[in-house]
Write a protein that holds these residues in place. Structure first.
Motif, short mmCIF file in Angstrom:
data_model
loop_
_atom_site.label_atom_id
_atom_site.label_comp_id
_atom_site.label_asym_id
_atom_site.label_seq_id
_atom_site.Cartn_x
_atom_site.Cartn_y
_atom_site.Cartn_z
N UNK A 73 49.07 43.71 36.67
CA UNK A 73 48.19 44.64 35.98
C UNK A 73 47.58 45.61 37.00
N UNK A 74 47.09 46.77 36.55
CA UNK A 74 46.46 47.69 37.50
C UNK A 74 45.20 47.08 38.12
N UNK A 75 44.77 47.67 39.23
CA UNK A 75 43.62 47.15 39.98
C UNK A 75 42.34 47.16 39.15
N UNK A 76 42.11 48.22 38.39
CA UNK A 76 40.95 48.29 37.51
C UNK A 76 41.43 48.44 36.08
N UNK A 125 40.90 42.72 36.20
CA UNK A 125 41.55 41.54 35.64
C UNK A 125 42.92 41.40 36.30
N UNK A 126 43.31 40.16 36.60
CA UNK A 126 44.63 39.91 37.15
C UNK A 126 45.32 38.86 36.30
N UNK A 127 46.57 39.09 35.98
CA UNK A 127 47.34 38.20 35.11
C UNK A 127 47.75 36.93 35.87
N UNK A 128 48.08 35.86 35.13
CA UNK A 128 48.49 34.62 35.80
C UNK A 128 49.91 34.67 36.35
N UNK A 129 50.64 35.75 36.09
CA UNK A 129 51.99 35.89 36.62
C UNK A 129 52.00 36.85 37.80
N UNK A 130 52.75 36.49 38.83
CA UNK A 130 52.88 37.35 39.99
C UNK A 130 54.22 38.07 39.97
N UNK A 131 54.56 38.73 41.06
CA UNK A 131 55.84 39.43 41.11
C UNK A 131 57.00 38.43 41.22
N UNK A 146 42.52 35.82 37.13
CA UNK A 146 41.28 36.26 37.78
C UNK A 146 40.65 37.38 36.96
N UNK A 147 39.33 37.37 36.92
CA UNK A 147 38.58 38.45 36.27
C UNK A 147 37.35 38.72 37.11
N UNK A 148 37.00 39.96 37.22
CA UNK A 148 35.84 40.32 38.02
C UNK A 148 35.20 41.59 37.52
N UNK A 149 33.98 41.82 37.96
CA UNK A 149 33.23 43.01 37.60
C UNK A 149 32.98 43.82 38.86
#
Length: 168
Positions: A73-76, A125-131, A146-149
């Motif tokens: 997913x994109x960085x933001x 937000x980062x998805x549970x799947x990587x490259x 991962x999720x963050x503000x």
């Protein structure tokens, strides 16, 4: 040049300018006088002269998504929205009677409207799947979601001038 080509070119140029955050006018402040003459006549005394400035907020172009090599997913996920405006300004002048005479001096406080640049909070937000990985036969790697503000940011330089001088 055909009219359709001109319209298309104008739309592209305005879209690029909006994406880069180009604004036509800087942040402005609207002067606001505070009328105290009626209170002076009713009370029979001199009151301070008060004037203010209220800023006008102008939103800018949000930052677009930033893709990185390691993220799905994109960085933001929710981009930050920039706001440009100002802190309110004030100008207050109070008459000050002279100790040894009949005249008046003044005490003045001047706080000009100052520019404020702010960024709204953002969601990352980062998805549970990587490259895909060569070690796992081209299947994506898994990891914890991962999720963050992203915290907001405010930048300004306020100033004030306090002085005593002759006359009103």
């Amino acid at each position: 040049m055909k009219p359709t080509t001109r319209v298309t070119l104008a739309a592209v140029v305005s879209g690029v300018a909006a994406a880069m955050g180009v604004t036509a006018t800087p942040a402005a402040a609207v002067p606001v006088p505070v009328p105290l003459s009626g209170a002076e006549q009713a009370l029979g005394m001199e009151l301070p002269e008060v004037a203010g400035e209220l800023p006008v907020l102008t939103p800018g172009a949000p930052d677009g998504p930033r893709y990185t090599e390691d993220r799905l997913l994109p960085e933001r996920a929710l981009p930050q929205l920039p706001l440009h405006g100002g802190l309110p300004g004030a100008d207050v002048r109070q008459p000050l009677p002279q100790v040894g005479g009949d005249g008046f001096d003044h005490v003045g406080l001047d706080t000009p409207a100052s520019d404020v640049r702010a960024l709204a909070p953002s969601l990352a937000v980062d998805a549970p799947l990587g490259p895909p990985s060569a070690d796992s036969l081209g299947l994506p790697t898994t990891r914890l979601p991962q999720a963050g503000l992203v915290s907001p940011m405010v930048r300004t330089i306020p100033s004030a001038d306090l002085g005593v001088g002759p006359g009103l």
